[in-house]
Design an enzyme around this catalytic site. Structure first.
Site, PDB file in Angstrom:
ATOM      1  N   ASP A   1       0.849  -1.194   0.000  1.00 32.56           N
ATOM      2  CA  ASP A   1       0.000   0.000   0.000  1.00 32.56           C
ATOM      3  C   ASP A   1       0.887   1.247   0.000  1.00 32.56           C
ATOM      4  O   ASP A   1       1.720   1.412   0.882  1.00 32.56           O
ATOM      5  CB  ASP A   1      -0.937  -0.004   1.213  1.00 32.56           C
ATOM      6  CG  ASP A   1      -2.122   0.918   1.008  1.00 32.56           C
ATOM      7  OD1 ASP A   1      -1.912   2.101   0.681  1.00 32.56           O
ATOM      8  OD2 ASP A   1      -3.271   0.462   1.157  1.00 32.56           O
TER       9      ASP A   1
ATOM     10  N   SER B   1      -7.088   4.212  -1.616  1.00 36.13           N
ATOM     11  CA  SER B   1      -6.926   2.749  -1.636  1.00 36.13           C
ATOM     12  C   SER B   1      -8.220   2.025  -1.996  1.00 36.13           C
ATOM     13  O   SER B   1      -8.184   0.898  -2.483  1.00 36.13           O
ATOM     14  CB  SER B   1      -6.440   2.244  -0.275  1.00 36.13           C
ATOM     15  OG  SER B   1      -5.155   2.731  -0.008  1.00 36.13           O
TER      16      SER B   1
ATOM     17  N   THR C   1      -8.086  -1.856   1.155  1.00 37.42           N
ATOM     18  CA  THR C   1      -7.531  -2.824   0.199  1.00 37.42           C
ATOM     19  C   THR C   1      -8.137  -4.226   0.350  1.00 37.42           C
ATOM     20  O   THR C   1      -8.648  -4.771  -0.637  1.00 37.42           O
ATOM     21  CB  THR C   1      -5.986  -2.870   0.289  1.00 37.42           C
ATOM     22  OG1 THR C   1      -5.477  -1.543   0.217  1.00 37.42           O
ATOM     23  CG2 THR C   1      -5.384  -3.707  -0.813  1.00 37.42           C
TER      24      THR C   1
ATOM     25  N   GLU D   1      -1.104  -8.073   1.742  1.00 36.86           N
ATOM     26  CA  GLU D   1      -0.817  -6.638   1.675  1.00 36.86           C
ATOM     27  C   GLU D   1       0.143  -6.186   2.768  1.00 36.86           C
ATOM     28  O   GLU D   1      -0.087  -6.437   3.954  1.00 36.86           O
ATOM     29  CB  GLU D   1      -2.111  -5.814   1.808  1.00 36.86           C
ATOM     30  CG  GLU D   1      -1.838  -4.323   1.594  1.00 36.86           C
ATOM     31  CD  GLU D   1      -2.967  -3.416   2.031  1.00 36.86           C
ATOM     32  OE1 GLU D   1      -3.161  -2.383   1.373  1.00 36.86           O
ATOM     33  OE2 GLU D   1      -3.656  -3.719   3.023  1.00 36.86           O
TER      34      GLU D   1
ATOM     35  N   ASP E   1       2.157   2.571   3.427  1.00 38.91           N
ATOM     36  CA  ASP E   1       1.333   3.779   3.247  1.00 38.91           C
ATOM     37  C   ASP E   1       1.306   4.633   4.520  1.00 38.91           C
ATOM     38  O   ASP E   1       1.458   5.853   4.459  1.00 38.91           O
ATOM     39  CB  ASP E   1      -0.088   3.325   2.869  1.00 38.91           C
ATOM     40  CG  ASP E   1      -1.070   4.471   2.695  1.00 38.91           C
ATOM     41  OD1 ASP E   1      -0.882   5.269   1.777  1.00 38.91           O
ATOM     42  OD2 ASP E   1      -2.033   4.537   3.485  1.00 38.91           O
TER      43      ASP E   1
ATOM     44  N   ASP F   1      -1.142   0.165  -4.803  1.00 38.04           N
ATOM     45  CA  ASP F   1      -2.415   0.765  -5.206  1.00 38.04           C
ATOM     46  C   ASP F   1      -2.220   2.216  -5.652  1.00 38.04           C
ATOM     47  O   ASP F   1      -2.988   2.744  -6.443  1.00 38.04           O
ATOM     48  CB  ASP F   1      -3.456   0.657  -4.087  1.00 38.04           C
ATOM     49  CG  ASP F   1      -2.893   1.023  -2.723  1.00 38.04           C
ATOM     50  OD1 ASP F   1      -1.685   1.361  -2.627  1.00 38.04           O
ATOM     51  OD2 ASP F   1      -3.656   0.973  -1.745  1.00 38.04           O
TER      52      ASP F   1
HETATM   53 ZN   LIG Z   1      -2.984   6.161   2.165  1.00 34.98          ZN
END
Ligand SMILES: [Zn+2]
Length: 361
Positions: A39, A81, A134, A250, A255, A297
């Site tokens: 991510d 996402s 996600t 993931e 992220d 993503d």
């Molecule tokens: Zn984010």
């Protein structure tokens, strides 16, 4: 002698690289797909991990084919996402915050749902909570990503073989749910595991693993083997099905480290991600018909890697934003038919190409 050895090595390295690409079985029938999402993992996040390792081989150096994915959503050049998860899971561009549906509300099935309908096994493991955007793109159909109760209902209905990550509080908080949704999942046939250790002891599917109250702690605060270990146990469960499987794993917190503009946290998240991807590649080496696709993503943080005399690596990791960016993200592929991912593609093509290879028309 040393000089000769160096020149032999210099000759051998380009051969080794082209051999790896040649070795990717071009038209081998795809039986298993492992989709790994970092991510927020842009090229600079992957590049900073390579620099942290002084350019010693990382998982990214092992990829047999590399492409790029265009991540924009239906209503924004900069996706979130939910929209990009939906693009990869379901093959459609939708509006930011929407999951498993078109902007007009029409529900669209995910790769995992289609694989399950075809008799394949399905598994999802994340380090964030299991109602986060996600993973939810693979089982939920809601107009707003924050609708955790509806997401859980869809997740129970989808009944994938393994769903594991954090997020116990979303199932039990009386302010969010009118009944205990863990109990509901168990009454619907799920085996519930509250720790990774409990999870590693069972293969009684469907399994719901909720290992923390909210999302998992950041990798810097814990063992970075978790994601690899949980993913490998999941594959051990899924590959009991002779028809094959679809799995999505993931690295969720890359992220979050970037949203926080925290380069040190990002390094630990990338370390955990590298272990996961290497393990997936090793799995593909020993399990015929396995395709591994690694992508993101979207990019987060507008990460730049600039020369710095003050940094021990010679590089300073800088951030242009605490949000997401519109920079295309890398796609790495390994194993059966990996060559199909060596182009510049729309993020919806992740769905389309995996569907064509694993599920058919
Ligand atoms: Zn984010």
């Amino acid at each position: 002698m040393r000089k000769i050895l160096i020149s032999i090595l210099a000759l051998a390295i380009p051969f080794a690289q082209s051999f790896a690409a040649d070795k990717a079985p071009k038209n081998e029938k795809v039986k298993n797909v492992i989709l790994i999402i970092g991510d927020g993992m842009g090229l600079a996040a992957a590049g900073s991990w390579m620099i942290d390792n002084a350019y010693a081989p990382t998982c990214f150096d092992r990829a047999q084919f590399v492409g790029f994915s265009k991540t924009y959503s239906a209503n924004s050049k900069v996706t979130d996402s939910a929209a990009s998860g939906t693009a990869m899971a379901c093959g459609v561009k939708t509006d930011n915050s929407m999951l498993g549906q078109l902007p007009d509300g029409t529900h669209v099935p995910s790769l995992a749902t289609l694989a399950k309908e075809k008799g394949l096994s399905t598994g999802i493991v994340v380090t964030s909570h299991v109602c986060d955007a996600t993973p939810s793109a693979f089982y939920a159909h809601v107009p707003k990503r924050g609708m955790s109760t509806e997401i859980i209902q869809d997740m129970i209905k989808a009944k994938f073989d393994v769903v594991a990550g954090g997020g116990r509080k979303y199932f039990t908080d009386p302010e969010k749910v009118s009944e205990n949704m863990i109990d509901k999942a168990v009454s619907e046939g799920f085996t519930y595991c509250s720790t990774p250790e409990e999870f590693y002891q069972t293969k009684a599917t469907p399994i719901l693993g909720l290992f923390s109250d909210g999302s998992f702690p950041m990798a810097i605060e814990r063992d970075t083997d978790f994601l690899k270990d949980a993913a490998m146990h999941t594959l051990d469960i899924l590959d009991d099905n002779k028809k094959g499987f679809f799995a999505m794993f993931e690295g969720s917190h890359i992220d979050h480290a970037e949203h926080a503009n925290n380069a040190e946290q990002m390094t630990f998240e990338m370390e955990e991600f590298d272990k996961l991807v290497n393990a997936a590649f090793d799995y593909a080496d020993t399990h015929k018909g396995t395709l591994v696709v690694i992508t993101a993503d979207h990019e987060t943080g507008g990460v730049t890697l600039l020369g710095s005399k003050d940094s021990p690596t010679g590089i300073a990791v800088n951030f242009a934003t605490t949000g997401h960016s519109g920079i295309p993200v890398p796609v790495y592929a390994y194993g059966a038919s990996a060559w199909q991912f060596g182009q510049v593609i729309e993020n919806t093509e992740i769905f389309a190409r995996i569907k064509a290879l694993l599920i058919g028309k």
